[in-house]
Design a protein around this motif. Structure first.
Motif, PDB file in Angstrom:
ATOM      1  N   GLY A 224     127.290  37.932 108.219  1.00 11.68           N
ATOM      2  CA  GLY A 224     127.419  37.447 106.853  1.00 11.68           C
ATOM      3  C   GLY A 224     127.582  38.543 105.816  1.00 11.68           C
ATOM      4  O   GLY A 224     127.796  38.252 104.668  1.00 11.68           O
TER       5      GLY A 224
ATOM      6  N   ARG B 212     138.199  34.875 108.128  1.00 14.72           N
ATOM      7  CA  ARG B 212     137.847  34.078 106.953  1.00 14.72           C
ATOM      8  C   ARG B 212     139.005  34.014 105.973  1.00 14.72           C
ATOM      9  O   ARG B 212     139.305  32.960 105.397  1.00 14.72           O
ATOM     10  CB  ARG B 212     136.632  34.691 106.261  1.00 14.72           C
TER      11      ARG B 212
ATOM     12  N   GLY C 257     122.326  25.719 104.184  1.00 13.81           N
ATOM     13  CA  GLY C 257     123.295  26.794 104.107  1.00 13.81           C
ATOM     14  C   GLY C 257     122.832  27.983 103.300  1.00 13.81           C
ATOM     15  O   GLY C 257     123.559  28.970 103.168  1.00 13.81           O
TER      16      GLY C 257
ATOM     17  N   LEU D 116     122.597  28.503 100.151  1.00 12.98           N
ATOM     18  CA  LEU D 116     123.617  28.799  99.155  1.00 12.98           C
ATOM     19  C   LEU D 116     122.975  29.029  97.797  1.00 12.98           C
ATOM     20  O   LEU D 116     122.184  28.217  97.326  1.00 12.98           O
ATOM     21  CB  LEU D 116     124.601  27.629  99.077  1.00 12.98           C
TER      22      LEU D 116
ATOM     23  N   ARG E  24     129.900  30.441  92.047  1.00 12.91           N
ATOM     24  CA  ARG E  24     130.862  30.656  93.137  1.00 12.91           C
ATOM     25  C   ARG E  24     132.125  29.819  92.913  1.00 12.91           C
ATOM     26  O   ARG E  24     133.236  30.292  93.149  1.00 12.91           O
ATOM     27  CB  ARG E  24     130.229  30.291  94.478  1.00 12.91           C
TER      28      ARG E  24
ATOM     29  N   GLU F 257     126.389  38.243  92.934  1.00 11.55           N
ATOM     30  CA  GLU F 257     125.103  37.553  93.069  1.00 11.55           C
ATOM     31  C   GLU F 257     124.236  37.778  91.839  1.00 11.55           C
ATOM     32  O   GLU F 257     123.618  36.843  91.315  1.00 11.55           O
ATOM     33  CB  GLU F 257     124.391  38.056  94.318  1.00 11.55           C
TER      34      GLU F 257
ATOM     35  N   ALA G 141     133.789  36.671 101.291  1.00  7.67           N
ATOM     36  CA  ALA G 141     132.492  36.340 101.894  1.00  7.67           C
ATOM     37  C   ALA G 141     131.770  35.272 101.080  1.00  7.67           C
ATOM     38  O   ALA G 141     131.228  34.311 101.628  1.00  7.67           O
ATOM     39  CB  ALA G 141     131.638  37.598 102.014  1.00  7.67           C
ATOM     40  N   ARG G 142     131.781  35.413  99.756  1.00  8.66           N
ATOM     41  CA  ARG G 142     131.066  34.449  98.919  1.00  8.66           C
ATOM     42  C   ARG G 142     131.769  33.091  98.905  1.00  8.66           C
ATOM     43  O   ARG G 142     131.108  32.051  98.927  1.00  8.66           O
ATOM     44  CB  ARG G 142     130.936  35.004  97.491  1.00  8.66           C
TER      45      ARG G 142
ATOM     46  N   GLU H 171     131.123  31.465 102.348  1.00  7.76           N
ATOM     47  CA  GLU H 171     129.749  30.962 102.421  1.00  7.76           C
ATOM     48  C   GLU H 171     129.639  29.623 101.689  1.00  7.76           C
ATOM     49  O   GLU H 171     128.917  28.723 102.126  1.00  7.76           O
ATOM     50  CB  GLU H 171     128.792  31.977 101.811  1.00  7.76           C
TER      51      GLU H 171
ATOM     52  N   GLU I 233     131.383  26.978 103.908  1.00  6.75           N
ATOM     53  CA  GLU I 233     130.568  26.671 105.089  1.00  6.75           C
ATOM     54  C   GLU I 233     129.347  25.838 104.710  1.00  6.75           C
ATOM     55  O   GLU I 233     128.908  24.978 105.476  1.00  6.75           O
ATOM     56  CB  GLU I 233     130.129  27.973 105.768  1.00  6.75           C
ATOM     57  N   ALA I 234     128.795  26.096 103.524  1.00  9.75           N
ATOM     58  CA  ALA I 234     127.588  25.370 103.113  1.00  9.75           C
ATOM     59  C   ALA I 234     127.880  23.907 102.802  1.00  9.75           C
ATOM     60  O   ALA I 234     127.027  23.047 103.028  1.00  9.75           O
ATOM     61  CB  ALA I 234     126.954  26.049 101.896  1.00  9.75           C
TER      62      ALA I 234
END
Length: 661
Positions: free
Chosen positions: A79, A90, A204, A206, A212, A284, A408-409, A412, A415-416
């Motif tokens: 991750g 991805r 997830g 998140l 995001r 983040e 990546a963000r 994520e 996927e969540a």
């Protein structure tokens, strides 16, 4: 190409040595150059000291977060943003969503590709005409010079159109990517209540989903669109420029120059810090800072009543400090890396490129001086263009590192909100459907909270239409847990729930929820009552809806909000929460309940701010509309409106007492 003898090479080397010595002495004798050099060294020392102090202060304040979120380069964790096989997997997945099979998007990509090819060919022609212009000046040919000027005039128009078109197409591609990716995310995020699972149940893991969706997706699309042009055009420039330069200076020198670039590119990449992870960390921290401001806006009245301005200011400044400190830490690494990139890929490359360009022309004999000057000028422009293109290609890793952080963000996030097969199988095994109309049964139900606390254990009972249920218990006992399971927000740990067939249809929910603080939608007065349905198009259907809305407002004594002189039901406030009192908000929630007329309704302290002498009339309306009510309350005075009493003991055993009233 003219052959070079050993004596010529020896003369050139000796001459170069003397030139180097003379240049060094000239540099040392020039006070302006000495001043610039000294100022640069002082500035570099100051920046280095500030970098060291800032880095030490940031690490001291955020050492744990640094170890966790910005690990060393050699540490590979699942991750973590990095330019690796996981990143490309991805990236291709997200790009399939962005591009898809839409002809409009493919037309943009192909059109931009054609523009990029045209721009590269135009660069070759401009370089050629630059040499022809120099040749015309040396030859003192006014006619040839006029031809070159005319050619430049036409090429300038074409270049202006192409350059503006490339920028415009890149912006359009960014918008198309963002529209498709955000729409896809909305589809997943708002399907099967995934937003609730991500925000409340923390499935997830998140964080900052809003940031995001609104910010990270936008930056991903912008970076991906920019990377397309930054990769293809330099590659095409290298191929075309190399082919043309080989005709003037031959391939051996170009092989040496390109070998240097690839070697230096490997060195630069090897010493590069983990920018992708730093970017992910900055995003983040930005999300955390934005959320702090969002919380202040949401709870502005409570903060004002409590006079919490100083406390909130400290929280906001602390979050801001986290962002600025880490951003400065990130920019300092960019500064250090920029020095290496600039010197290795630009200035040192120029030192190597100049001899490779000049030597073949210095050794040419028997060629007209104007032709040598023209071809040298052309080759100089071409080698600068090729070197710049190679530098751009080698610097693509920075864009990839930046894109890796956003990828990546975004991944994520996707996927969540993607439905998990495990959840779907659990839903089908825990929630059963029956052909018995209006029958709801709980069998051996055990419920635990998301943090693992036991709330209900081995509970079995049936819900009969027309029998209102009063639910009581201590704070934190889990009084709403049973209805969260019934609404399929939670999955029971054990047992089954049987509901009428078709009850899972979210468009016609079996259960309607009225909280203590009802959610007020953005929109008109009509939208507050009809939510989650919307009736925006005028017509016979909306006229019937408006009549029903007015009737519901009258039942809860909110007709005072209707003013035909101010738009009637179309009137809207910027935020209805700011203009309605607590009791009025609860009346809006009840008006919404009467409008939809569900079979079952959960009233979670839904009348706590309404006069007790009016509660009877509201419960009578529920009975007239055949709405079976579950009242979660602390006031036992409400018993007279109910037939069954569920009491949570809240002793850690999960026991619930059921009493007929």
């Amino acid at each position: 190409m003219t052959q070079v003898s050993p004596k010529q090479v020896a003369r050139w080397v000796v001459g170069t040595k003397h030139v180097f010595v003379r240049s060094l002495l000239s540099f040392l004798a020039d006070p302006q150059l000495i001043s610039v050099f000294t100022a640069s060294m002082v500035g570099l020392a100051t920046i280095s000291y500030r970098s060291r102090v800032k880095s030490m202060n940031w690490k001291a304040a955020h050492l744990d977060a640094l170890k966790k979120d910005v690990p060393k380069i050699e540490v590979k964790k699942k991750g973590v943003a990095a330019v690796d096989a996981v990143f490309f997997k991805r990236l291709f997945y997200i790009l399939r969503i962005c591009v898809g099979t839409d002809p409009k998007t493919w037309l943009l990509i192909i059109t931009q590709l054609g523009m990029l090819v045209g721009r590269s060919l135009l660069s070759l022609r401009i370089a050629r005409k630059g040499g022809d212009g120099l040749k015309a000046v040396i030859s003192k040919s006014f006619v040839q010079f006029g031809v070159v000027i005319t050619d430049f005039f036409i090429m300038g128009i074409v270049a202006s159109v192409i350059n503006s078109s490339l920028k415009y197409l890149a912006n359009l591609m960014t918008l198309e990517f963002r529209k498709k990716l955000t729409t896809h995310t909305h589809e997943k995020y708002l399907r099967d209540r995934s937003f609730y699972k991500a925000a409340i149940l923390r499935e997830g893991n998140l964080d900052h989903a809003d940031q995001r969706i609104t910010d990270d997706i936008s930056k991903f699309c912008e970076t991906a669109s920019d990377l397309y042009s930054r990769t293809f055009k330099p590659l095409l420039d290298v191929i075309l420029c190399t082919q043309r330069m080989a005709e003037n200076i031959g391939y051996p020198g170009l092989v040496c120059l390109y070998s240097y670039f690839f070697l230096s590119g490997f060195v630069v990449r090897w010493i590069s810090p983990p920018f992708s992870r730093m970017i992910a960390k900055i995003q983040e921290l930005e999300g955390s800072f934005r959320r702090a401001h969002s919380r202040l806006i949401t709870h502005a009245e409570e903060v004002a009543f409590l006079n919490g301005s100083e406390c909130e200011k400290a929280i906001l400044n602390e979050r801001l400090g986290h962002v600025t400190d880490f951003s400065e830490y990130y920019f300092m690494w960019h500064f250090k890396q920029g020095i290496m990139d600039q010197y290795i890929l630009k200035y040192l490359a120029s030192i190597i490129g100049w001899p490779i360009l000049a030597v073949p022309f210095l050794l040419k004999e028997g060629v007209d001086i104007s032709e040598i000057a023209a071809r040298y000028r052309e080759s100089d422009s071409l080698i600068q263009g090729a070197s710049g293109a190679i530098s751009d290609l080698l610097m693509v890793y920075k864009k990839l590192a930046q894109l890796s952080g956003f990828t990546a963000r975004v991944m994520e996030l996707l996927e969540a909100v993607e439905p998990q097969e495990r959840d779907l199988s659990l839903m089908s095994s825990k929630f059963l459907e029956s052909d018995v109309e209006d029958m709801i049964s709980f069998r051996d139900i055990t419920i635990t909270s998301p943090d693992g606390r036991l709330l209900v254990k081995d509970l079995s009972f049936d819900i009969v239409p027309g029998k209102n249920i009063l639910v009581t218990g201590a704070n934190g006992a889990g009084k709403t847990s049973l209805f969260r399971v019934l609404a399929q927000l939670w999955i029971p740990t054990a047992g089954t729930v049987t509901v009428p067939r078709g009850a899972r249809d979210l468009a016609q929910p079996l259960l309607f929820y009225v909280p203590q603080r009802p959610y007020l939608a953005s929109g008109s007065l009509r939208d507050q009552v009809t939510y989650p349905s919307r009736f925006g198009v005028p017509g016979p259907e909306r006229d019937a809806v408006d009549a029903k809305v007015l009737e519901c407002l009258d039942r809860v004594k909110l007709l005072k909000l209707y003013d035909s002189t101010k738009g009637g039901l179309d009137f809207s406030h910027f935020d209805w929460n700011d203009v309605l009192s607590g009791g009025e908000k609860q009346r809006v929630g009840l008006a919404r309940l009467f409008f939809h007329q569900p079979k079952y309704a959960v009233l979670d302290e839904a009348t706590s701010a309404i006069n007790p002498d009016e509660e009877g009339g509201l419960y009578e309306w529920c009975q007239k509309l055949n709405i079976t009510v579950f009242s979660i309350a602390h006031r036992y005075e409400l018993k007279r409106f109910h037939q069954v009493h569920l009491h949570y003991l809240a002793d850690g055993t999960g026991k619930v007492e059921i009493t007929n009233l």
